[in-house]
Motif scaffolding. Structure first.
Motif, PDB file in Angstrom:
ATOM      1  N   PHE A 249       8.794 -39.163-116.404  1.00  0.00           N
ATOM      2  CA  PHE A 249       9.155 -40.568-116.283  1.00  0.00           C
ATOM      3  C   PHE A 249       8.134 -41.389-117.065  1.00  0.00           C
ATOM      4  CE2 PHE A 249      10.454 -38.433-112.349  1.00  0.00           C
ATOM      5  CZ  PHE A 249      11.817 -38.700-112.353  1.00  0.00           C
ATOM      6  N   GLU A 250       8.619 -42.172-118.007  1.00  0.00           N
ATOM      7  CA  GLU A 250       7.710 -42.925-118.879  1.00  0.00           C
ATOM      8  C   GLU A 250       7.476 -44.345-118.367  1.00  0.00           C
ATOM      9  OE1 GLU A 250       5.920 -41.871-121.204  1.00  0.00           O
ATOM     10  OE2 GLU A 250       6.789 -39.970-121.838  1.00  0.00           O
ATOM     11  N   ASP A 251       7.291 -44.482-117.077  1.00  0.00           N
ATOM     12  CA  ASP A 251       7.001 -45.789-116.499  1.00  0.00           C
ATOM     13  C   ASP A 251       5.500 -45.950-116.329  1.00  0.00           C
ATOM     14  OD1 ASP A 251       9.920 -45.072-115.376  1.00  0.00           O
ATOM     15  OD2 ASP A 251       9.695 -47.234-115.498  1.00  0.00           O
ATOM     16  N   GLU A 252       5.117 -46.984-115.578  1.00  0.00           N
ATOM     17  CA  GLU A 252       3.703 -47.206-115.328  1.00  0.00           C
ATOM     18  C   GLU A 252       3.122 -46.071-114.492  1.00  0.00           C
ATOM     19  OE1 GLU A 252       1.801 -49.780-116.474  1.00  0.00           O
ATOM     20  OE2 GLU A 252       3.561 -50.294-117.673  1.00  0.00           O
ATOM     21  N   PRO A 253       1.818 -45.811-114.628  1.00  0.00           N
ATOM     22  CA  PRO A 253       1.193 -44.792-113.777  1.00  0.00           C
ATOM     23  C   PRO A 253       1.370 -45.136-112.307  1.00  0.00           C
ATOM     24  CG  PRO A 253      -0.292 -45.461-115.557  1.00  0.00           C
ATOM     25  CD  PRO A 253       0.865 -46.416-115.583  1.00  0.00           C
ATOM     26  N   TYR A 254       1.378 -44.122-111.468  1.00  0.00           N
ATOM     27  CA  TYR A 254       1.517 -44.373-110.044  1.00  0.00           C
ATOM     28  C   TYR A 254       0.244 -44.995-109.476  1.00  0.00           C
ATOM     29  CZ  TYR A 254      -0.901 -39.831-109.352  1.00  0.00           C
ATOM     30  OH  TYR A 254      -1.788 -38.786-109.364  1.00  0.00           O
ATOM     31  N   LEU A 255       0.392 -45.659-108.335  1.00  0.00           N
ATOM     32  CA  LEU A 255      -0.733 -46.297-107.655  1.00  0.00           C
ATOM     33  C   LEU A 255      -0.921 -45.634-106.298  1.00  0.00           C
ATOM     34  CD1 LEU A 255       0.028 -50.074-108.386  1.00  0.00           C
ATOM     35  CD2 LEU A 255      -1.712 -48.647-109.473  1.00  0.00           C
ATOM     36  N   ASP A 256      -2.105 -45.109-106.070  1.00  0.00           N
ATOM     37  CA  ASP A 256      -2.464 -44.484-104.806  1.00  0.00           C
ATOM     38  C   ASP A 256      -3.223 -45.523-103.980  1.00  0.00           C
ATOM     39  OD1 ASP A 256      -3.503 -43.063-102.703  1.00  0.00           O
ATOM     40  OD2 ASP A 256      -4.463 -41.513-103.915  1.00  0.00           O
ATOM     41  N   ILE A 257      -2.538 -46.147-103.008  1.00  0.00           N
ATOM     42  CA  ILE A 257      -3.181 -47.234-102.268  1.00  0.00           C
ATOM     43  C   ILE A 257      -4.244 -46.727-101.304  1.00  0.00           C
ATOM     44  CG2 ILE A 257      -1.127 -48.675-102.529  1.00  0.00           C
ATOM     45  CD1 ILE A 257      -2.069 -47.669 -99.040  1.00  0.00           C
ATOM     46  N   GLY A 258      -4.445 -45.404-101.254  1.00  0.00           N
ATOM     47  CA  GLY A 258      -5.546 -44.856-100.488  1.00  0.00           C
ATOM     48  C   GLY A 258      -6.882 -44.981-101.192  1.00  0.00           C
ATOM     49  N   THR A 259      -6.874 -45.498-102.434  1.00  0.00           N
ATOM     50  CA  THR A 259      -8.116 -45.771-103.160  1.00  0.00           C
ATOM     51  C   THR A 259      -8.280 -47.279-103.285  1.00  0.00           C
ATOM     52  OG1 THR A 259      -7.082 -45.778-105.359  1.00  0.00           O
ATOM     53  CG2 THR A 259      -7.800 -43.657-104.480  1.00  0.00           C
ATOM     54  N   PRO A 260      -9.509 -47.796-103.185  1.00  0.00           N
ATOM     55  CA  PRO A 260      -9.708 -49.253-103.243  1.00  0.00           C
ATOM     56  C   PRO A 260      -9.166 -49.892-104.512  1.00  0.00           C
ATOM     57  CG  PRO A 260     -11.701 -48.153-102.472  1.00  0.00           C
ATOM     58  CD  PRO A 260     -10.765 -47.064-102.925  1.00  0.00           C
ATOM     59  N   GLU A 261      -9.386 -49.238-105.666  1.00  0.00           N
ATOM     60  CA  GLU A 261      -8.964 -49.837-106.934  1.00  0.00           C
ATOM     61  C   GLU A 261      -7.449 -49.984-107.004  1.00  0.00           C
ATOM     62  OE1 GLU A 261     -10.658 -47.022-106.610  1.00  0.00           O
ATOM     63  OE2 GLU A 261     -12.708 -47.470-107.263  1.00  0.00           O
ATOM     64  N   ASP A 262      -6.729 -48.935-106.636  1.00  0.00           N
ATOM     65  CA  ASP A 262      -5.271 -49.000-106.703  1.00  0.00           C
ATOM     66  C   ASP A 262      -4.694 -49.904-105.627  1.00  0.00           C
ATOM     67  OD1 ASP A 262      -5.203 -47.378-108.882  1.00  0.00           O
ATOM     68  OD2 ASP A 262      -4.214 -45.682-107.926  1.00  0.00           O
ATOM     69  N   LEU A 263      -5.345 -49.995-104.480  1.00  0.00           N
ATOM     70  CA  LEU A 263      -4.879 -50.907-103.445  1.00  0.00           C
ATOM     71  C   LEU A 263      -4.938 -52.343-103.943  1.00  0.00           C
ATOM     72  CD1 LEU A 263      -3.926 -51.559-100.593  1.00  0.00           C
ATOM     73  CD2 LEU A 263      -6.316 -51.458 -99.840  1.00  0.00           C
ATOM     74  N   VAL A 264      -6.023 -52.714-104.607  1.00  0.00           N
ATOM     75  CA  VAL A 264      -6.140 -54.066-105.172  1.00  0.00           C
ATOM     76  C   VAL A 264      -5.047 -54.301-106.205  1.00  0.00           C
ATOM     77  CG1 VAL A 264      -7.588 -55.566-106.572  1.00  0.00           C
ATOM     78  CG2 VAL A 264      -8.615 -54.263-104.706  1.00  0.00           C
ATOM     79  N   ARG A 265      -4.831 -53.321-107.093  1.00  0.00           N
ATOM     80  CA  ARG A 265      -3.796 -53.472-108.125  1.00  0.00           C
ATOM     81  C   ARG A 265      -2.411 -53.630-107.502  1.00  0.00           C
ATOM     82  NH1 ARG A 265      -6.713 -48.951-110.436  1.00  0.00           N
ATOM     83  NH2 ARG A 265      -8.071 -49.653-112.122  1.00  0.00           N
TER      84      ARG A 265
END
Length: 275
Positions: A249-265
């Protein structure tokens, strides 16, 4: 192990492993899978917060999946309290308990008696990804090809955080490397579907590990054991001649909200969306 292809009439069941401790974003007032990210409309036209695992269940529902199990660790009672029987999404939801806390494979294996004859659609309830038709495409791939597992790949720029996948031009997976310090590979897996052949392989793989443990040193075994990533089991399946394929799938990278950086994003991204 013999391949077991998807029959058109075979039931598809969703599995959502929710056994994590959320240590990287703790303390939280509840389970991270229920963290509000974005908003949703309700029947009267007003809006309500939308919890992170809602997005995954929606994708399963869009693929025609009507039954799913959360596999929980003790204490995550807010998840069944929130979702109940699944009426909010017109799904039938059930809840199972983690027994051995040694990683996602053990969590998923708790569902073995309930899913061993079904096709499984697995996603992480704390990960956000696109597209919405992910499971439709994965299941179509599984039905059309002689595969035991089909994993969904997304572009990923942080190999030390993901399971990086090497695959050939036909989509057959050659190897999966979990969290390498460096890698030239572009894609990481974040979701998967599989046939009963892999469910049985996973069950037997873990049973063999437990059988080989020393019964005379059980306490040390519990305290010193490392978690087994699911990618390691996929790799073992490949090494044992099961067919693991990739859908890119050529979409945006997934976001793992279990990490602070991805949760903010994630919070910023979904708060900025029009509803």
């Amino acid at each position: 192990m013999a391949s077991s292809n998807q029959n058109q009439e075979q039931e598809v069941i969703g599995l959502l492993p929710a056994g994590g401790q959320a240590t990287r974003i703790s303390p939280l007032p509840g389970s991270k899978e229920l963290y509000p990210v974005g908003f949703r409309y309700v029947e009267d036209g007003s809006v309500r917060p939308k919890v992170v695992c809602h997005y995954l269940l929606e994708k399963m529902r869009l693929a025609g999946i009507r039954k799913a199990y959360f596999v929980l660790r003790s204490g995550k009672w807010d998840i069944p309290a929130y979702w109940g029987d699944g009426m909010l999404l017109e799904m039938n939801l059930g809840y199972l308990m983690v027994r051995l806390p040694f990683g996602v494979p053990y969590t998923l294996d708790q569902a073995y008696p309930f899913v061993k004859n079904a096709v499984v659609a697995m996603g992480f309830p704390d990960i956000l990804f696109q597209p919405d038709d992910t499971f439709k495409r994965l299941l179509a791939h599984l039905a059309a090809r002689d595969a035991d597992v089909v994993i969904g790949l997304l572009p990923f720029e942080h190999p030390h955080k993901g399971g990086m996948v090497d695959f050939d031009t036909e989509g057959r997976v050659r190897s999966i490397t979990e969290k390498p310090a460096q890698s030239d590979l572009r894609y990481s897996w974040c979701t998967a579907v599989w046939t009963p052949a892999f469910t049985e392989f996973l069950h037997q793989y873990l049973a063999k590990i437990e059988t080989e443990r020393s019964p005379n040193n059980a306490a040390a075994n519990l305290s010193q054991r490392r978690e087994i990533p699911l990618g390691d089991v996929f790799q073992a399946a490949i090494d044992n001649s099961l067919r693991v394929e990739a859908e890119v799938f050529e979409d945006e990278p997934y976001l793992d909200i279990g990490t602070p950086e991805d949760l903010v994003r994630a919070v910023r991204h979904f708060a900025a969306q029009k509803i």
